[in-house]
Scaffold this motif. Structure first.
Motif, PDB file in Angstrom:
ATOM      1  N   PHE A  42       0.774  -1.128   0.023  1.00 56.82           N
ATOM      2  CA  PHE A  42      -0.017  -0.007   0.058  1.00 56.82           C
ATOM      3  C   PHE A  42       0.806   1.290   0.001  1.00 56.82           C
ATOM      4  N   LYS A  43       2.001   1.087   0.469  1.00 53.32           N
ATOM      5  CA  LYS A  43       2.971   2.439   0.251  1.00 53.32           C
ATOM      6  C   LYS A  43       3.163   2.813  -1.183  1.00 53.32           C
ATOM      7  N   GLU A  78      -7.955  -8.663  12.908  1.00 57.44           N
ATOM      8  CA  GLU A  78      -6.909  -7.967  12.801  1.00 57.44           C
ATOM      9  C   GLU A  78      -7.007  -7.316  11.507  1.00 57.44           C
ATOM     10  N   LEU A  79      -7.280  -8.092  10.297  1.00 60.70           N
ATOM     11  CA  LEU A  79      -7.469  -7.456   8.957  1.00 60.70           C
ATOM     12  C   LEU A  79      -8.270  -6.162   9.088  1.00 60.70           C
ATOM     13  N   LYS A  80      -9.318  -6.315   9.845  1.00 53.56           N
ATOM     14  CA  LYS A  80     -10.300  -5.183   9.841  1.00 53.56           C
ATOM     15  C   LYS A  80      -9.941  -4.223  10.749  1.00 53.56           C
ATOM     16  N   ASN A  81      -9.139  -4.065  11.646  1.00 50.55           N
ATOM     17  CA  ASN A  81      -8.358  -2.971  12.478  1.00 50.55           C
ATOM     18  C   ASN A  81      -7.447  -2.352  11.590  1.00 50.55           C
ATOM     19  N   ARG A  82      -6.764  -2.937  10.514  1.00 49.00           N
ATOM     20  CA  ARG A  82      -5.537  -2.534   9.933  1.00 49.00           C
ATOM     21  C   ARG A  82      -5.950  -1.933   8.405  1.00 49.00           C
ATOM     22  N   ARG A  83      -6.934  -2.665   7.955  1.00 47.44           N
ATOM     23  CA  ARG A  83      -6.958  -2.321   6.511  1.00 47.44           C
ATOM     24  C   ARG A  83      -8.593  -2.407   5.931  1.00 47.44           C
TER      25      ARG A  83
END
Length: 421
Positions: A42-43, A78-83
Motif C-alpha cells: 500500500f505504500k 486484525e485485518l479489519k483493524n488495519r485495512r
C-alpha cells in the motif's frame, strides 16, 4: 466506491497442527509477515484499505469450530483493524470442502443413497441431489461451524439482497457506485457433496487416456466431477444476473466459488436438454472475474482466477490483491508472497499479470482450450510430492505444461498493455 477497487482474496490457508501437533501452520509471526507485506504494497498506492475481501473456503484444515477456527477469526479481526474502512469494506465468504462435516453427512443414508445412485447412473444429474437435500435443509446442518465463522467475521452474505438462511452458502449483492452504476457480486457453494468416502476416492468419471499428455503421470480424481452447486436453488441469482447483465449500469460482475468450475459434475457443464437456461459453467463465464481456490494452483483462465492459498505441502503460496480499474476495464493481479519482502519494495517493478474484462468480442476470439484434463494435470504439477518423486517434471518449462492457457493470458496482457499507453 473509488476507482480502482482493491479486492483481497483469502483462500485455502488450511490452518492446522503440524509436526506431530507441536506447532501450528499459522501463527502470529506469519500474520505479522503478511501485514508487513500489505504495508509495503500500500505504500506504493494512493490507498490504505481494501474495498472487498473474498474468503473462498478452507481457512482451516478441519473446521471443528474450535481453536483453529478462532485463529482464522482473529486474523480477519486484525485485518479489519488495519485495512478496513469501517463498514465500507465488504466481506463475502463461501465454504470449501474442508468446511463441511463430511463424517456426519456420510452417515445420512438417504443423502448417500441418492448421491451414489447419481454417480452410478451418468444420466441422472448430481444437482438434483443438491437441490433436494438443500431444500429439505438436511445439507445445511453439516455446516454449523462454518456458519458460526460467517457470523463472527460479520460477512456481508447475511445482509445481502438475497434473503434467508441460504445466504451463508449462495446469494448475490449489488454495490451502488456514482452515476447510477453498480457492481454485482454473487457466491455459490460448490462443496455440498464433498464427502470423503469410498465413492469419493474411486474414479467414477475416467479421463480418456488418448487425451492425456504423455509426459504427465496418472492421477487420482478424488471428488473432481462428483460435486455440484445445485441448480434450482440458484435460480433467483441466475434470474437477477440476467437482468443486470442486459443493463449497461452494471460495470463489474464478481463471483466467488471454492472450486474451479471444470471440477464440477458433467451435468453442471452441459446445457440442459429442452431448456433455454444456462448450465452453471456457461453462467460463470459471463462474469468479469471469478475467484476460487481448492486446487492449490496458480491459474488464470478467464474469467476464473485460482489462488494456491497457504498450504506447506504445495509449491506455491501467496495472497492475491486484485486492482480493478473500472474505467479502463483492467484487472491487475498482484501476488503478495508469504515471505519477507525487503524494504523498500518497489511494487512498480514487481511481477504481475494484467487482464481485461467486458471486452466480449475479444474474449470470444481468445478463449483458451484449457480442458478438464489440463486442469487435473495442473493440480498434479503443483503437488509437492510429485516434485520429489518425479524431479524431471519440475524442470520442464511451464509453457510446455499448459501452453493453451498461457498463450491466451499473454494475448490478454498484450491487449491490456496497449490500453495503458
Amino acid at each position: 466506491m473509488p476507482n480502482p477497487l482493491y479486492i483481497l482474496q483469502l483462500t485455502d490457508f488450511h490452518i492446522r497442527h503440524i509436526k506431530g501437533g507441536k506447532e501450528l501452520s499459522w501463527d502470529s509471526s506469519k500474520e505479522e509477515l503478511l501485514f508487513h507485506n500489505f504495508d509495503s504494497y500500500f505504500k506504493s498506492r494512493n490507498k490504505r484499505f481494501f474495498d472487498i475481501v473474498c474468503i473462498s473456503g478452507d481457512m482451516v484444515h478441519k473446521n471443528d469450530g474450535g481453536e483453529l477456527q478462532n485463529i482464522a477469526i482473529r486474523l480477519i479481526d486484525e485485518l479489519k483493524n488495519r485495512r478496513f474502512i469501517n463498514e465500507e469494506t465488504n466481506i463475502y465468504v463461501v465454504p470449501g470442502n474442508h468446511d463441511i462435516a463430511s463424517e456426519k453427512a456420510i452417515e445420512n443414508p438417504d443423502l448417500n443413497k441418492a448421491r451414489i445412485n447419481c454417480l452410478n447412473d451418468s444420466e441422472v444429474p448430481l444437482y438434483q441431489v443438491v437441490d433436494e437435500f438443500v431444500n429439505n435443509k438436511q445439507l445445511l446442518g453439516y455446516y454449523d461451524n462454518y456458519k458460526n465463522f460467517v457470523d463472527k467475521v460479520k460477512a456481508k452474505n447475511l445482509n445481502s439482497t438475497y434473503k434467508g438462511e441460504l445466504n451463508y452458502f449462495l446469494g448475490y449483492d449489488e454495490i451502488p457506485l456514482i452515476d447510477n452504476k453498480k457492481i454485482f457480486i454473487s457466491w455459490f457453494n460448490t462443496s455440498w457433496l464433498c464427502l470423503r468416502d469410498e465413492h469419493w476416492k474411486k474414479d467414477i468419471f475416467q479421463i480418456d487416456e488418448s487425451d492425456r499428455k504423455p509426459e504427465l503421470p496418472k492421477i487420482r480424481i478424488n471428488d473432481n466431477e462428483k460435486i455440484s452447486p445445485g441448480s434450482s436453488i440458484n435460480k433467483e441469482i441466475f434470474d437477477r444476473f440476467n437482468i443486470i447483465n442486459a443493463s449497461k449500469d452494471t460495470i463489474f460482475k464478481l463471483c466467488l466459488t471454492h472450486h474451479e468450475t471444470r471440477l464440477l459434475s458433467p451435468h453442471d457443464k452441459v446445457q440442459s436438454k429442452g431448456l433455454n437456461e444456462d448450465c452453471f459453467y456457461n453462467h460463470i463465464r459471463k462474469y468479469s472475474l471469478v475467484l476460487n481456490g481448492h486446487t492449490h494452483s496458480d491459474m488464470f483462465d478467464k474469467p476464473e482466477f485460482t489462488s494456491p492459498g497457504n498450504y506447506e505441502d504445495y509449491n506455491l503460496s501467496f495472497v492475491p490483491i486484485l486492482e480493478i480499474d473500472l474505467i479502463r476495464n483492467l484487472i491487475i493481479h498482484n501476488r503478495i508472497p508469504l515471505e519477507l519482502m525487503n524494504e523498500p519494495k518497489n511494487f512498480e517493478e514487481r511481477e504481475f499479470k494484467i487482464s481485461t474484462f467486458n471486452d466480449y468480442e475479444f474474449f470470444e476470439k481468445s478463449y483458451s482450450k484449457f480442458s478438464f484434463v489440463d486442469l487435473m494435470n495442473e493440480m498434479k504439477w503443483n503437488y509437492f510430492d510429485s516434485y520429489k518423486s518425479n524431479p524431471q517434471l519440475y524442470s520442464l518449462n511451464p509453457i510446455n505444461r499448459y501452453n493453451c492457457i498461457t498463450e491466451c493470458n499473454y494475448a490478454l496482457e498484450e491487449k491490456s498493455l496497449k490500453l495503458f499507453n
